[in-house]
Scaffold this active site. Sequence first.
Site, PDB file in Angstrom:
ATOM      1  CD  GLU A  95     124.525 -77.474 -27.296  1.00 34.69           C
ATOM      2  OE1 GLU A  95     124.665 -78.699 -27.370  1.00 34.69           O
ATOM      3  OE2 GLU A  95     124.620 -76.839 -26.242  1.00 34.69           O
ATOM      4  CB  CYS A 108     126.571 -81.024 -34.297  1.00 35.83           C
ATOM      5  SG  CYS A 108     125.242 -81.603 -33.235  1.00 35.83           S
ATOM      6  CB  CYS A 115     113.496 -81.416 -26.827  1.00 30.87           C
ATOM      7  SG  CYS A 115     112.800 -82.799 -27.770  1.00 30.87           S
ATOM      8  CB  CYS A 119     114.986 -88.732 -24.157  1.00 30.61           C
ATOM      9  SG  CYS A 119     114.146 -88.857 -25.750  1.00 30.61           S
ATOM     10  CB  CYS A 122     118.036 -85.951 -23.491  1.00 26.40           C
ATOM     11  SG  CYS A 122     118.328 -84.507 -24.528  1.00 26.40           S
ATOM     12  N   GLY A 172     116.854 -80.283 -29.662  1.00 27.20           N
ATOM     13  CA  GLY A 172     115.521 -80.332 -30.249  1.00 27.20           C
ATOM     14  C   GLY A 172     115.281 -81.529 -31.140  1.00 27.20           C
ATOM     15  CB  SER A 204     119.509 -87.279 -35.182  1.00 26.34           C
ATOM     16  OG  SER A 204     119.336 -88.142 -34.071  1.00 26.34           O
ATOM     17  CG  LEU A 227     116.561 -98.779 -31.272  1.00 22.86           C
ATOM     18  CD1 LEU A 227     115.125 -98.615 -31.752  1.00 22.86           C
ATOM     19  CD2 LEU A 227     117.266 -99.892 -32.069  1.00 22.86           C
ATOM     20  CB  CYS A 346     125.308 -83.051 -29.678  1.00 23.63           C
ATOM     21  SG  CYS A 346     126.248 -82.631 -31.135  1.00 23.63           S
TER      22      CYS A 346
END
Length: 375
Positions: A95, A108, A115, A119, A122, A172, A204, A227, A346
Amino acid sequence: MPADRPANLLDLDAASLQRHFAALGEKPFRATQVLRWIHQRGVADFGAMTDVAKSLRAKLVDSASIEPPVVVGDSVSADGTRKWLIKVDGANAVESVYIPEPRRGTLCISSQAGCVLDCAFCSTGKQGFNRNLSTAEIIGQLWIANRELGRHGETHGKGERIVTNVVMMGMGEPLLNLDNVIPALRLMLDDNAYGLSRRRVTVSTSGVIPGMDRLAEECPVALAVSLHASNDALRDKLVPVNRKYPIKDLLAACNRYLERAPRDFVTFEYVMLDGINDADSNAKELVALARKVKCKFNLIPFNPFPESGFTRSGPDRIRRFAEILQRADITVTTRKTRGETIDAACGQLAGDVADRTRRTLKNGLPGIPVKEVRA
Ligand code: SAH
Ligand code: SF4
């Protein structure tokens, strides 16, 4: 170049395009002309490049192609936020999201299908890893946005292009695909392509240290670091790459990056997870970390997705958390309601193309009322 696989010129930055032209026996300025046609004017047909000699056009038709990625979904929200689903292959899509604001327009974009870093909060991570996007697929998202927004070659406002900022905050981990991301970044910065300043292009990362060092060396742009935790024990769980690259090393890498960066601070992204990382004690630990690197904080209210197991911190908690940082003279922004919608955009879609398209068509994007849909 084998005749059966012509080079997709969208894969090539200026230097590579010049090499391609040199191999055809053409001068560098010819490559610049073609670069401008492709990226400034959005032309994908050699025949339309009217100031390029016919003989060269014929050579290009034989040796090359211009193939932007295919759009399989397109939705627009009432506030003008627009989202495209870009076909990757088979059932996979990524996207890109355009966010118009009064004085700027931010795109974006995604760097990988899925990925590998997984995480905890996510949905892209939950999909697993499919593959790296090519340079053409990465820069193609900007090419498509310019085409779809009807602004190829045009300007708005005070001489600015409609996409004034690019953030690599889609799907990603860009620093795990630098071979393809760096040429795309170079095209974003190239005056003969998109001409964006380094400060207006942000990568990022979840903290892939070797990638940060390489980016600093080869193409420094603004840096955001995810972070999300104030100590290693917590970050090991939320951002598993921390087990390899712990906070101390990450902060040192941020300082090395800042020696080359176009901005004099790193943006720390911090997702606000109810009861997980949002206590006063976490904020106080962050204050101590922030003493070690010039930084700003961007607090991101968590965007829930099915079976994530997390909930978003309440507004009062987020406000209190921000206050603790601000009292320590740290600049803090919190993504607002509209920003939440953007976060949802995102990296928040999962499943196959058909599913996503259905969801987009039927329900709109999370929090974005759909005004108009083309799929
Ligand atoms: N892989 C890179 C860039 C893509 S993710 C990175 O991790 O930085 C862009 C941002 O969205 C990151 O800060 C990421 O942690 C955050 N994010 C991912 N899932 C989210 C969710 N469910 N809610 C809010 N932010 C999320
Ligand atoms: Fe990958 Fe970033 Fe999602 Fe982590 S937050 S799984 S690094 S896309």
